[in-house]
Write a protein that holds these residues in place. Sequence first.
Motif, PDB file in Angstrom:
ATOM      1  N   SER A  75      44.919  -3.524 -17.542  1.00 17.80           N
ATOM      2  CA  SER A  75      43.893  -2.908 -17.465  1.00 17.80           C
ATOM      3  C   SER A  75      43.918  -1.012 -17.585  1.00 17.80           C
ATOM      4  N   MET A  76      45.154  -0.793 -16.766  1.00 17.29           N
ATOM      5  CA  MET A  76      45.473   0.721 -17.035  1.00 17.29           C
ATOM      6  C   MET A  76      45.809   1.070 -18.467  1.00 17.29           C
ATOM      7  N   VAL A  77      46.654   0.248 -19.023  1.00 15.35           N
ATOM      8  CA  VAL A  77      47.154   0.612 -20.598  1.00 15.35           C
ATOM      9  C   VAL A  77      45.745   0.508 -21.408  1.00 15.35           C
ATOM     10  N   GLU A 106      42.876   1.110 -20.596  1.00 12.85           N
ATOM     11  CA  GLU A 106      41.981   2.069 -20.344  1.00 12.85           C
ATOM     12  C   GLU A 106      42.391   3.445 -21.004  1.00 12.85           C
ATOM     13  N   ASN A 107      43.770   3.613 -20.810  1.00 11.86           N
ATOM     14  CA  ASN A 107      44.337   4.805 -21.410  1.00 11.86           C
ATOM     15  C   ASN A 107      44.138   4.662 -22.897  1.00 11.86           C
ATOM     16  N   ARG A 108      44.279   3.507 -23.462  1.00  6.96           N
ATOM     17  CA  ARG A 108      44.127   3.356 -25.076  1.00  6.96           C
ATOM     18  C   ARG A 108      42.722   3.825 -25.434  1.00  6.96           C
ATOM     19  N   ALA A 109      41.771   3.381 -24.465  1.00  9.56           N
ATOM     20  CA  ALA A 109      40.285   3.815 -24.847  1.00  9.56           C
ATOM     21  C   ALA A 109      39.994   5.240 -24.727  1.00  9.56           C
ATOM     22  N   GLY A 110      40.758   5.918 -24.133  1.00 13.33           N
ATOM     23  CA  GLY A 110      40.444   7.361 -23.985  1.00 13.33           C
ATOM     24  C   GLY A 110      40.429   7.947 -22.517  1.00 13.33           C
ATOM     25  N   TRP A 111      40.652   7.014 -21.481  1.00 13.48           N
ATOM     26  CA  TRP A 111      40.621   7.491 -20.093  1.00 13.48           C
ATOM     27  C   TRP A 111      41.966   8.442 -20.063  1.00 13.48           C
ATOM     28  N   GLY A 112      43.234   8.329 -20.489  1.00 13.13           N
ATOM     29  CA  GLY A 112      44.024   8.927 -20.339  1.00 13.13           C
ATOM     30  C   GLY A 112      43.996  10.389 -20.711  1.00 13.13           C
ATOM     31  N   ARG A 113      42.996  10.790 -21.831  1.00 13.16           N
ATOM     32  CA  ARG A 113      42.739  11.720 -22.427  1.00 13.16           C
ATOM     33  C   ARG A 113      41.954  12.830 -21.318  1.00 13.16           C
ATOM     34  N   GLN A 114      41.097  11.967 -20.978  1.00 15.68           N
ATOM     35  CA  GLN A 114      40.066  12.411 -19.737  1.00 15.68           C
ATOM     36  C   GLN A 114      40.942  12.987 -18.546  1.00 15.68           C
ATOM     37  N   LEU A 115      41.860  12.183 -18.010  1.00 13.89           N
ATOM     38  CA  LEU A 115      42.523  12.511 -16.755  1.00 13.89           C
ATOM     39  C   LEU A 115      43.746  13.900 -17.203  1.00 13.89           C
ATOM     40  N   ALA A 116      43.893  13.796 -18.441  1.00  7.83           N
ATOM     41  CA  ALA A 116      44.766  15.128 -18.945  1.00  7.83           C
ATOM     42  C   ALA A 116      44.212  16.333 -18.520  1.00  7.83           C
ATOM     43  N   LEU A 117      42.902  16.310 -18.539  1.00  3.40           N
ATOM     44  CA  LEU A 117      41.985  17.609 -18.334  1.00  3.40           C
ATOM     45  C   LEU A 117      41.770  17.946 -16.821  1.00  3.40           C
TER      46      LEU A 117
END
Length: 265
Positions: A85-87, A89-100
Amino acid sequence: MSISNALNPTLGTTLNYAAHDLKRLRRDLPTLFFSIGLPIIFYILFGAMQEYGDIEFNGGNVAALVMIGMALYAGATGAVGAAGSMVAENRAGWGRQLALTPLRSSQLAVANFLNISVRAILPIAAVFITGGLTKASMQPDQWTLAFLITVVCAIPFGFYGMACAMLIPSENTVSVATSTIVILAFAGNVFMPLKESLLEVGRFTPMYGAQALARWPLSEGSQMINGERLFIEDPLWYAYVNIAVWTVVFVGLCLLLHKRDKERA
């Protein structure tokens, strides 16, 4: 302000994010069923309800042996689901949100590890509790060691979940990954005893080493088989080599796929 934030702001932020991430599990009923409900049902069907479950065995009984196997399956399913699920979600853009956010990469890594660990430990605990309330029987030290080793053996399957999520980028990635754990469990002699000839192949599958080590406090190397003999003896190094090799394979595959994704980006 929480105590953890007051004592260590970095630790507090990490724990708060991990707790927030875990709260979403309440809405993921299919994952809860497959990682907790289904293993409990399997234990009751193949262990608690069977007459052979009462057979005494190394200070415990066969029902406890079945319980440990189902707990390992439960923990591995939880770890695979969490990591996959983590992978996704990151592919769906959650990782970019967390980067902020102010969260560092190291904090996210710790939070993700805590998430995977909790998602593995809860199903294992649920199966062990069910076993304790039914006919599973072991000595106190065997209960403790079996639980701890099962947790340690289940968590590394998170790398398998990550690899599947990166290898098959689709909406059904997590479902596919958790479903394949059932196949690996059958092949690894987790669910039902294999014939001795099939076990010779099963020793090379990913879940063989994990189940052999998790059951060791009770089994002391005995493997249940389907044949005239109920058990055969396997040395401990079989389990260690199996776990080491497959962990390297899963971690290496994750690194290669991560490198591939970075090059594409």
